[in-house]
Design an enzyme around this catalytic site. Structure first.
Site: not given
Ligand code: FAD
Ligand code: SIN
Length: 516
Positions: A114, A230, A276, A337, A372
């Protein structure tokens, strides 16, 4: 009386950071894992492209470190980046141990690429990497008797006294009662804040709750101006927040204008695989100067079978809108994103408030700098979730907690003005999209700041008068986080990475964090 729960550790959020953290904590610690929505709902579940790690013999740590720092335009913290990169192979092993089966080509990982990566180093499970990680981690969590899951519990505010955190006030959405969760250690794993923008790739959970809660308690917040857009979200009236993975471009997909012309070569010699910030700005510029509603991504040179095995989710989703990606162009636009800034967290994920940790997208560990690099986020989630758990496992948890007041609901009556909440939600998101977007100016930032301050007053009044609800909690956090983004953007008197201000188009020689 407010119901009280007592645990050794409270983890707020069940994304990949929260789930992995819970799994890595010692079995003799009692752990509460709370999620404001369904347990699996959050950005992690939707991750497509994959997770980066040096897994190929032609690749090496120094190259992954250099790419990450260069994509972050010299603002990244080299110590934190090195730690993350060196831990990446063991993060992949931890995921495999939980049951994730990465896509292979023969006996080797199938590694994709990527923007910003100079080697193939993105391990993935076709285009459902997040789904596989989340379902496997959750299955493991459900087998642990020391972990209790609370679904539909939204944290409102942290319980802090004298810069020490003791847990949080939490709304039980099914009873509408506020309960207190008292814990020796509290971990914020609430994900990002991209819902502050009108158009986003993120699910509804990304409302910046953790950042706002920490800030209200005196938590140090860093580099909030760096929202990542994104470049390629599906542009279709019925497609809510659907991402078209950057790994399509990694496999050769081209960006083209409605006129049929390719354009990325005009902006960067890496073309479609430039970082990006550059690709999103290029698309924004072409759309604005030429008046196009979207641009197109073309992967039609690959045959149907190849597409279905590499990108089954994207193929199916596009087909549901009548787009056959093996033949048709995919209409795309940029959308908010990822939140690069967040709660300051050290190499153990500890914040500046005692016993409060931040992991995953909500944290600012310094690994992303001003932009990032793709697929470094899941990696950061797993690596720092483990580091945080190791840090807690080494301590003896003996702290006494002070008495906290019961939640005061005496003055609260049911609101008959719910339209205010929906209206203000919408207004905040429009202000951010129109005034604090991909390209910024002093004038637009100051207008946004003024109107957001008024909205903050309206929300505060509403919060004082009416019974609490999850929409109101999120609106309060949304407007707080939006203001942090604007304030940080105003403080940065240069353009760097994801922050572009046309009044300060140059990048200064000295890279500095914005600390609030
Ligand atoms: P999240 O997975 O967003 O989880 C947050 C949690 O907090 C959830 O359970 C929610 O309910 C909870 N929460 C929030 N506020 C509260 C509250 N007040 N009280 C209780 N619970 C709460 N990154 C990569 O490295 N590779 C990829 O391929 C990639 N693809 C992506 C594709 C998409 C469509 C998106 C949106 C993001 C992508 N990213 C990717 C980024 C990455 O997925 C996220 O940055 C990462 O998964 C965030 O994980 P997290 O555990 O920090 O939060
Ligand atoms: C993507 O698959 O384009 C998302 C990857 C990322 O946010 O790191």
């Amino acid at each position: 009386m407010t119901t009280q729960h007592h645990f050794d550790v409270l983890i707020i959020g069940t994304g990949s950071a929260g789930l992995m953290n819970a799994l890595q904590l010692s079995d003799n610690l009692s752990v509460a894992l709370i999620a404001k929505d369904k347990i699996l709902e959050g950005s992690s579940y939707y991750a497509q492209g994959g997770i980066s790690a040096v897994l190929d013999e032609k690749d090496d740590f120094e190259s992954h470190i250099a790419d990450t720092l260069s994509t972050g335009v010299d603002l990244g913290n080299e110590t934190a980046v090195r730690f993350m990169v060196e831990q990446a192979p063991s993060a992949i092993q931890a995921l495999e141990k939980s049951g994730v089966v990465f896509t292979h080509k023969g006996s080797q990982y199938h590694l994709t690429t990527e923007g910003g990566h100079s080697n193939r180093r993105v391990a993935h499970v076709a285009d459902k990497t997040g789904q596989s990680i989340q379902t496997n981690l959750l299955a493991n969590v459900r087998n642990k008797t020391n972990i209790t899951l609370f679904e539909g519990f939204i944290a409102i505010d942290l319980l802090t006294k004298n810069n020490q955190c003791y847990g949080a006030y939490v709304l039980n959405k099914s009873t509408n009662n506020v309960e207190s969760f008292i814990a020796h250690k509290t971990i914020i794993a609430t994900g990002g804040a991209s819902k502050v923008y009108l158009y986003t790739s993120n699910p509804d959970t990304s409302t910046g709750d953790g950042i706002a809660m920490a800030y209200r308690s005196g938590g140090r917040i860093i580099n909030m101006e760096f929202t990542q857009f994104h470049p390629t979200c599906l542009y279709h009236p019925h497609a809510k927040s659907f991402l078209i993975s950057e790994s399509l471009r990694g496999e050769g997909a081209k960006l083209i204008l409605p006129t049929g012309e390719a354009f990325m070569h005009k902006y960067d010699k890496r073309g479609e695989l430039a970082p990006r910030d550059i690709v999103a700005r290029a698309i924004d510029s072409e759309m604005k100067t030429q008046g196009f509603d979207c641009v197109y991504l073309d992967i039609s040179f690959k045959d149907k079978d190849w597409i279905q095995s590499h990108f089954p989710t994207i193929d199916k989703k596009c087909a549901s809108f009548g787009i056959d990606i093996s033949q048709d162009l995919i209409p795309v636009v940029p959308a908010a994103h990822y939140t690069c800034g967040g709660i300051q967290a050290d190499i153990n994920a500890h914040s500046n408030i005692n016993s409060l940790y931040a992991i995953g997208e909500v944290a600012h560990t310094g690994v992303h700098g001003a932009n990032r690099m793709a697929s470094n986020s899941l990696l950061e989630c797993i690596v720092f979730a483990k580091a945080c758990a190791n840090h807690i496992n080494q301590q003896s948890l003996t702290l006494q907690h002070p008495e906290f007041d019961d939640w005061d609901a005496s003055r609260a009556s049911l609101s008959r003005e719910k339209v205010m909440v929906t209206h203000l939600w919408d207004e905040v998101r429009r202000i951010m999209w129109n005034f604090v977007g991909i390209v910024r100016s002093n004038k637009r930032l100051h207008s946004a700041q003024m109107r957001l301050a008024q909205i903050q007053n309206e929300v505060d009044e509403y919060y004082r008068l009416y019974l609490i609800s999850s929409d109101l909690i999120e609106l309060r956090n949304l407007v707080e986080t939006a203001q942090l983004i604007v304030k940080s953007a105003i403080l940065r008197k240069e353009s760097r990475g994801l922050h572009y201000n046309e009044d300060y188009p140059n990048t200064s020689h000295k890279a500095k964090d914005t600390i609030i």
